[in-house]
Enzyme design. Structure first.
Site, short mmCIF file in Angstrom:
data_model
loop_
_atom_site.label_atom_id
_atom_site.label_comp_id
_atom_site.label_asym_id
_atom_site.label_seq_id
_atom_site.Cartn_x
_atom_site.Cartn_y
_atom_site.Cartn_z
N GLY A 108 36.07 -11.86 109.06
CA GLY A 108 34.75 -12.12 109.61
C GLY A 108 34.75 -13.33 110.54
O GLY A 108 35.76 -14.04 110.67
N ASP A 109 33.62 -13.52 111.24
CA ASP A 109 33.43 -14.66 112.15
C ASP A 109 34.46 -14.71 113.27
O ASP A 109 34.84 -15.79 113.73
CB ASP A 109 33.44 -15.99 111.35
CG ASP A 109 32.39 -16.00 110.26
OD1 ASP A 109 31.32 -15.40 110.47
OD2 ASP A 109 32.64 -16.61 109.20
N LYS A 155 32.30 -11.49 116.90
CA LYS A 155 31.76 -10.14 117.17
C LYS A 155 30.46 -10.22 117.96
O LYS A 155 30.24 -9.46 118.89
CB LYS A 155 31.52 -9.39 115.85
CG LYS A 155 32.80 -9.14 115.05
CD LYS A 155 32.52 -8.49 113.72
CE LYS A 155 31.81 -9.39 112.74
NZ LYS A 155 32.59 -10.56 112.28
N LYS A 184 29.28 -12.49 120.02
CA LYS A 184 29.46 -12.81 121.44
C LYS A 184 29.94 -11.59 122.21
O LYS A 184 29.44 -11.30 123.31
CB LYS A 184 30.48 -13.96 121.60
CG LYS A 184 30.91 -14.04 123.04
CD LYS A 184 31.84 -15.10 123.47
CE LYS A 184 32.31 -14.71 124.89
NZ LYS A 184 32.89 -15.77 125.64
N GLY A 191 26.49 -13.40 110.18
CA GLY A 191 25.92 -14.43 111.04
C GLY A 191 26.61 -14.30 112.38
O GLY A 191 27.80 -14.60 112.49
N HIS A 192 25.91 -13.76 113.36
CA HIS A 192 26.51 -13.51 114.67
C HIS A 192 25.87 -14.44 115.69
O HIS A 192 24.66 -14.44 115.87
CB HIS A 192 26.32 -12.03 115.06
CG HIS A 192 27.03 -11.08 114.13
ND1 HIS A 192 26.97 -9.73 114.25
CD2 HIS A 192 27.84 -11.34 113.07
CE1 HIS A 192 27.71 -9.18 113.29
NE2 HIS A 192 28.23 -10.13 112.56
N ARG A 221 22.08 4.94 92.46
CA ARG A 221 20.94 5.83 92.71
C ARG A 221 19.62 5.28 92.17
O ARG A 221 18.75 6.03 91.79
CB ARG A 221 21.22 7.24 92.15
CG ARG A 221 22.38 7.89 92.88
CD ARG A 221 22.87 9.10 92.21
NE ARG A 221 23.57 8.77 90.98
CZ ARG A 221 24.49 9.55 90.42
NH1 ARG A 221 24.79 10.70 90.97
NH2 ARG A 221 25.08 9.20 89.31
N GLN A 264 31.11 -8.53 109.17
CA GLN A 264 32.27 -8.95 108.37
C GLN A 264 33.58 -8.56 109.09
O GLN A 264 33.59 -8.53 110.30
CB GLN A 264 32.22 -8.36 106.95
CG GLN A 264 31.10 -8.94 106.06
CD GLN A 264 29.74 -8.34 106.32
OE1 GLN A 264 29.57 -7.14 106.27
NE2 GLN A 264 28.74 -9.16 106.54
N THR A 273 33.47 -8.09 100.59
CA THR A 273 32.04 -7.79 100.57
C THR A 273 31.88 -6.40 99.93
O THR A 273 32.87 -5.78 99.53
CB THR A 273 31.43 -7.89 101.99
OG1 THR A 273 30.01 -7.88 101.85
CG2 THR A 273 31.89 -6.77 102.91
N ARG A 327 34.67 -23.26 106.99
CA ARG A 327 35.59 -22.12 106.91
C ARG A 327 37.00 -22.65 106.70
O ARG A 327 37.38 -23.66 107.30
CB ARG A 327 35.53 -21.31 108.21
CG ARG A 327 34.16 -20.68 108.45
CD ARG A 327 34.08 -20.03 109.83
NE ARG A 327 32.76 -19.48 110.08
CZ ARG A 327 32.22 -19.33 111.29
NH1 ARG A 327 32.91 -19.68 112.37
NH2 ARG A 327 31.02 -18.81 111.43
N LEU A 356 40.77 -18.54 122.02
CA LEU A 356 42.09 -18.99 122.47
C LEU A 356 42.03 -20.48 122.81
O LEU A 356 42.96 -21.24 122.55
CB LEU A 356 42.50 -18.18 123.72
CG LEU A 356 43.87 -18.51 124.28
CD1 LEU A 356 44.95 -17.88 123.40
CD2 LEU A 356 44.03 -18.04 125.72
N THR A 379 37.00 -17.16 126.05
CA THR A 379 37.51 -18.53 126.19
C THR A 379 36.46 -19.61 125.93
O THR A 379 36.73 -20.78 126.16
CB THR A 379 38.11 -18.73 127.60
OG1 THR A 379 37.09 -18.44 128.56
CG2 THR A 379 39.31 -17.84 127.84
#
Ligand code: GDP
Ligand code: IMO
Ligand code: MG
Length: 430
Positions: free
Chosen positions: A12-13, A16, A18, A40-41, A144, A224, A239, A305, A332, A414
């Site tokens: 994750g992180d 995605k 961006k 969290g994007h 269910r 994720q 998850t 992290r 990068l 970048t």
């Protein structure tokens, strides 16, 4: 030319949000198909920062249809608060541009409480969840006894569904020494928010089918990463949903043939939030450098992290399982200024070198990474917008990663800014 699925290749992180925002210029519909507000994007557009959790990252651009698919678990309170926050930032959200699947599962307050109770328990495995109730909500879906978006249409249905859910949850709560949940209180709350949610409710399978038939382009936004996948990840430190690209079909109501290209978002190093194995983790000054330079703090929980070297073994395994066609290599620039870079190319395990992550928890704890050392670069790649702006050593690093993972770089990011993105091959054209 077709539809594109974006998934994370690590824990994750990876960036995605961006990349989905950048790609959404080329798409008509952006669809979330799993996860919930554990995601969290982050998007940065002309210096303005948007943090999205449930809302598809195409919403910021305007003029796109944003879909929350049936595979997502929706906390209605969190959804309304995120919509308010985005509107305050000037984002336009209407019942035409946001569609929520009628058959999506709702997260209830007792899911959130149970998630936290388990995390705080002294016994058992601590996963380090986001405490958003994601796991308990998916458990109810599979058990269910979930309450779904469509149930919000009638008080009678809400009460009947709550009775089923609370028969289970109150038994669990008694066992944990917690007070029982009063169904009437929750039914009242749900009836109050129903009129704010129901205008967005749709049969999204039809919206997506119509879009497909009229030649529109669909972008699926994973949350994720593959290593957090309930089946393929580092179980039990995962998850509670399938995060791999195949889920884009089941989690939205489209057939698997609608998924034309899979883009794996891949960080140029590795990070992980929460507990679990992390073979290339650098719990030292290298990890600290990456964490500080990469601003590696969770968007959702603010936790630091864990950081480490790029793990080519894990990424290759993720890309293979997910059927990934190309990667977007992100962050990068965070590697700028390092003398040398290490890449994990195998694991020492019981006296031999293996090229995969074994499934057993004990095996995962016992493996030792084998590194290859590459030359670093001192020049800045931050904000580079063309391949020609990259130092030769950075290009060498990218080429070696491509070789090790067996998948080409389609996009290179970048900086956090939307337009600091280099297109190598267009996923929508490939
Ligand atoms: P997601 O969950 O995969 O969408 O990723 P997050 O948004 O949680 O975390 C990625 C972080 O890195 C965010 O703060 C982004 O703004 C930032 N980011 C994305 N791409 C780049 C990049 O190429 N360089 C740098 N320096 N930051 C980036
Ligand atoms: P995005 O979409 C990073 C992690 C949690 C925990 C585990 C289970 O921003 O990449 P959960 O609350 O889902 O039951 O927690 O999964 N986790 C994430 N880590 N990025 C995410 O989302 C995550 N969503 C969940 O930290 O280890
Ligand atoms: Mg994130």
């Amino acid at each position: 030319m077709g539809n594109v699925v974006v998934v994370g290749s690590q824990w994750g992180d990876e960036g995605k949000g961006k990349i989905v925002d950048w790609l959404s210029e080329r798409a008509d519909v952006v669809v979330r198909f799993q996860g919930g507000h554990n995601a969290g994007h982050t998007l940065v557009v002309d210096g303005k920062v948007y943090k999205l959790s449930l809302m598809p990252s195409g919403v910021v651009r305007g003029g796109k249809i944003s879909v929350i698919g049936n595979g997502v678990v929706v906390d209605p309170w969190a959804l309304l608060s995120e919509m308010d926050k985005l509107r305050d930032q000037g984002v336009d959200i209407t019942s035409e541009t946001l569609q929520i699947a009628a058959n999506a599962t709702l997260i209830m307050p007792y899911h959130r409480e149970l998630d936290a109770l388990r995390e705080d328990a002294t016994k058992g495995v601590k996963i380090g969840t986001t405490r958003r109730g994601i796991g308990p909500a998916y458990e109810d879906k599979v058990g269910r006894r979930a309450i779904r978006v469509c149930d919000l249409q009638s008080r009678e249905t809400i009460e009947a569904r709550l009775e089923v859910a609370l028969t289970h949850h109150n038994a669990v709560r008694r066992g944990l020494g917690q007070p029982e949940v009063d169904g009437k209180v929750i039914a009242d709350e749900l009836m109050t928010l129903a009129p704010q949610i129901l205008p967005y409710m749709h049969n999204v399978w039809r919206t997506l089918d119509d879009a497909q038939k009229s030649g529109k382009k669909i972008l699926f936004e994973g949350a994720q990463g593959s290593l957090l996948d309930i089946d393929h990840g580092t179980y039990p430190f995962v998850t509670s949903s399938n995060t791999v690209a195949g889920q884009a079909a089941g989690g939205s109501g489209m057939g698997p043939r609608a998924l034309d290209y899979v883009l794996g978002i891949t960080k140029a190093y590795t990070t992980r939030v929460g507990s679990g194995p992390f073979p290339s983790e650098q719990d030292n000054e290298v990890g600290q450098y990456l964490g500080e330079k990469g601003h590696e703090f969770g968007t959702v929980t603010g936790r630091s992290r864990r950081c480490g070297w790029f793990d080519a073994v894990l990424v290759r395994q993720s890309l293979t399982i997910g059927g990934v066609d190309g990667i977007a290599l992100t962050k990068l620039d965070v590697l700028d200024g390092m003398d040398e870079l290490k890449v994990c190319v195998g694991y020492k395990h019981k006296g031999e070198v293996i090229d995969y992550l074994p499934y057993g928890m004990e095996d995962q704890a016992a493996i030792e990474p084998v590194y290859e050392t590459l030359e670093g670069w001192q020049e800045s790649t931050f904000g580079a917008r063309s391949w020609a702006d990259l130092p030769a050593t950075a290009v060498k690093y990218i080429r070696r990663i491509e070789e090790l993972i067996g998948v080409p770089v389609a996009l290179l990011s970048t900086s956090p800014e939307r337009d600091d993105t280099i297109l190598v091959r267009d996923p929508f054209q490939d």
